[in-house]
Structures are given as structure tokens and as C-alpha cells.
Write a protein that holds these residues in place. Structure first.
Motif, short mmCIF file in Angstrom:
data_model
loop_
_atom_site.label_atom_id
_atom_site.label_comp_id
_atom_site.label_asym_id
_atom_site.label_seq_id
_atom_site.Cartn_x
_atom_site.Cartn_y
_atom_site.Cartn_z
N LEU A 73 0.81 -1.22 0.00
CA LEU A 73 0.00 0.00 0.00
C LEU A 73 0.85 1.27 0.00
N GLU A 74 2.13 1.14 0.30
CA GLU A 74 3.03 2.30 0.23
C GLU A 74 3.22 2.78 -1.20
N THR A 75 3.03 1.88 -2.16
CA THR A 75 3.31 2.24 -3.55
C THR A 75 2.11 2.15 -4.48
N GLN A 76 1.02 1.56 -4.02
CA GLN A 76 -0.14 1.41 -4.90
C GLN A 76 -1.43 1.28 -4.10
N PRO A 77 -2.56 1.66 -4.71
CA PRO A 77 -3.84 1.51 -4.03
C PRO A 77 -4.23 0.03 -3.96
N LEU A 78 -5.17 -0.27 -3.10
CA LEU A 78 -5.55 -1.66 -2.86
C LEU A 78 -5.97 -2.38 -4.14
N HIS A 79 -6.73 -1.74 -5.00
CA HIS A 79 -7.22 -2.43 -6.20
C HIS A 79 -6.08 -2.87 -7.14
N LYS A 80 -4.90 -2.30 -6.98
CA LYS A 80 -3.76 -2.71 -7.82
C LYS A 80 -2.85 -3.72 -7.12
N ASN A 113 -0.55 5.89 15.36
CA ASN A 113 -0.38 4.95 14.25
C ASN A 113 -0.55 5.67 12.91
N ALA A 114 -0.12 6.93 12.87
CA ALA A 114 -0.39 7.79 11.71
C ALA A 114 0.11 7.21 10.39
N ASP A 115 1.29 6.63 10.38
CA ASP A 115 1.82 6.10 9.11
C ASP A 115 0.94 4.98 8.58
N MET A 116 0.59 4.04 9.45
CA MET A 116 -0.23 2.91 9.03
C MET A 116 -1.62 3.38 8.63
N VAL A 117 -2.24 4.24 9.43
CA VAL A 117 -3.60 4.69 9.13
C VAL A 117 -3.61 5.53 7.85
N THR A 118 -2.57 6.30 7.62
CA THR A 118 -2.48 7.06 6.37
C THR A 118 -2.48 6.11 5.17
N LEU A 119 -1.75 5.02 5.27
CA LEU A 119 -1.76 4.02 4.18
C LEU A 119 -3.17 3.47 3.97
N LEU A 120 -3.85 3.14 5.06
CA LEU A 120 -5.20 2.58 4.94
C LEU A 120 -6.18 3.60 4.36
N PHE A 121 -6.12 4.83 4.86
CA PHE A 121 -7.04 5.87 4.40
C PHE A 121 -6.72 6.34 2.98
N SER A 122 -5.50 6.12 2.50
CA SER A 122 -5.09 6.59 1.17
C SER A 122 -5.10 5.47 0.14
N SER A 123 -5.70 4.36 0.45
CA SER A 123 -5.59 3.16 -0.40
C SER A 123 -6.74 2.99 -1.38
N ASP A 124 -7.59 4.00 -1.51
CA ASP A 124 -8.78 3.89 -2.36
C ASP A 124 -9.68 2.74 -1.92
N ALA A 125 -9.76 2.53 -0.63
CA ALA A 125 -10.60 1.46 -0.07
C ALA A 125 -11.52 2.01 1.02
N ASP A 126 -12.07 3.19 0.77
CA ASP A 126 -12.97 3.80 1.75
C ASP A 126 -14.10 2.86 2.15
N HIS A 127 -14.61 2.12 1.19
CA HIS A 127 -15.72 1.21 1.48
C HIS A 127 -15.35 0.17 2.53
N LEU A 128 -14.12 -0.32 2.49
CA LEU A 128 -13.69 -1.30 3.48
C LEU A 128 -13.47 -0.65 4.85
N LYS A 150 -7.51 -10.25 -0.73
CA LYS A 150 -6.70 -9.12 -0.26
C LYS A 150 -7.56 -8.15 0.56
N GLU A 151 -8.85 -8.08 0.26
CA GLU A 151 -9.75 -7.22 1.03
C GLU A 151 -9.85 -7.69 2.48
N LYS A 152 -9.82 -9.01 2.67
CA LYS A 152 -9.87 -9.53 4.04
C LYS A 152 -8.58 -9.22 4.80
N ILE A 153 -7.47 -9.21 4.11
CA ILE A 153 -6.20 -8.84 4.75
C ILE A 153 -6.29 -7.39 5.20
N PHE A 154 -6.73 -6.54 4.28
CA PHE A 154 -6.89 -5.12 4.58
C PHE A 154 -7.82 -4.93 5.78
N SER A 155 -8.97 -5.60 5.75
CA SER A 155 -9.95 -5.48 6.83
C SER A 155 -9.39 -5.95 8.16
#
Length: 191
Positions: A20-27, A96-111, A51-56
Motif C-alpha cells: 500500500l506504500e506504492t499502490q492503491p488496494l485495487h492494484k 499509528n499515523a503512518d499505518m492509518v495514512t496508508l489505509l485511508f489513502s488506499s482507495d478502499a474507503d468502502h472497506l 486481499k480485502e480480508k487482509i486489509f480489513s
């Protein structure tokens, strides 16, 4: 002692965050996650169907950490509790700003939204159970959960992605004012 399963699950979650550091979840692909984790794709599928379950799972771990902190507050919930809960949430994001930033910036708002809604429903249910409150209108409860989740998620995301210009204490006051206690009172009827 950590089991092989726990170590594998942790490797997969760390690899997902790395992706997720280099690409959004869908990629992101399971193949890439497996390569970064140093395990086979089948090993991932033994624990996660997608991969959605990993993210979740990563997002749930964070929310479970918050749940542990707020559980005592939920047992003695009053009109001041929402500010404290909010402050704990904003503090956890800050820590946990770095990790949460990755999650919030991953184009996975729905998850993110889905997991937050799940936990908000649990929190509100715990408040009702701990205080012997009967939910008079389950439909109202569903709308209340959606309201709390939607506004809470977007406020947290905006705050974080704008560089956290306010302290967690300041944000909790802003958020609690917007999410006032009467919202909870409106959905519950005392017996």
C-alpha cells in the motif's frame, strides 16, 4: 510464544502495508503480497480468502485496540464519555499515523467504512446492554450507526490527511460537539 500461524498472518499484514506504500488496494495482488511476505500464495489463502480480508484484518486490529481502551468507558457511559472515546480514537490515529495514512489513502474507503460501522454498532450495542436500555426502533439505531460511522470516518480521515492540524484533545471536543449525546438518547428508550 508465537505460533507459526500467527507469524504467517503478521508477515502477510506487514507485506500488505508495504504494498500500500506504492499502490492503491485495487492494484495490489495476492502474488505481490506473497512475494513480499516470502511465502506462497496458497499460504495466504489458508488464512485470508482475499486481499480485502487482509486489509480489513489490519483495520480491525486497530479498532480492537481502541475497543480494549473504551470498554470500561462504555460500561459507565454518560454525556461526557463521547468526548473521552473520541479523544482515545484520535490519539490512536496519531500514534499509528503512518499505518492509518496508508489505509485511508488506499482507495478502499468502502472497506474502512464497513469495518468502522461494524465496530460502531458493537460500541452502541454495548452502551445499550450495559445500561439496560431497550432499542425501541431498530431502524433508528441503524441510521444512528450510519451517521456516527460516516461523519466519524470522514472527520478522522480529513484530520489525518491534512497533517493533524489540531491535537487529539481539540479534535475530540470538535467531534463530540458535532456528535452530541442526544443522538444516542434519541434511539434508546429506558425501561
Amino acid at each position: 510464544m508465537t505460533s507459526v500461524s500467527e507469524k504467517t498472518i503478521e508477515k502477510v499484514k506487514v507485506a500488505m502495508l508495504s504494498c500500500l506504500e506504492t499502490q492503491p488496494l485495487h492494484k495490489v495482488s495476492i502474488k505481490t503480497i506473497a512475494e513480499k511476505a516470502g511465502i506462497s500464495r496458497q499460504s495466504i489463502y489458508n488464512y485470508f480468502p482475499s486481499k480485502e480480508k487482509i486489509f480489513s484484518c489490519i483495520f480491525d486490529d486497530l479498532l480492537e485496540e481502541l475497543m480494549e481502551e473504551i470498554e470500561p468507558i462504555l460500561k459507565n457511559f454518560d454525556e461526557n464519555s463521547s468526548t473521552l472515546i473520541s479523544q482515545l480514537g484520535f490519539t490512536l490515529i496519531q500514534q499509528n499515523a503512518d499505518m492509518v495514512t496508508l489505509l485511508f489513502s488506499s482507495d478502499a474507503d468502502h472497506l474502512c467504512y464497513d469495518r468502522l460501522r461494524h465496530h460502531a454498532s458493537r460500541w452502541m450495542g454495548n452502551i445499550a446492554r450495559n445500561h439496560g436500555i431497550i432499542i425501541d426502533d431498530p431502524g433508528y439505531l441503524e441510521y444512528a450507526v450510519e451517521h456516527v460511522t460516516g461523519s466519524g470516518y470522514h472527520v478522522m480521515k480529513r484530520w489525518l490527511l491534512n497533517g493533524m492540524p489540531y491535537t487529539p484533545e481539540e479534535m475530540s471536543k470538535i467531534h463530540s460537539h458535532l456528535m452530541s449525546f442526544p443522538l444516542l438518547q434519541g434511539m434508546m428508550v429506558q425501561e
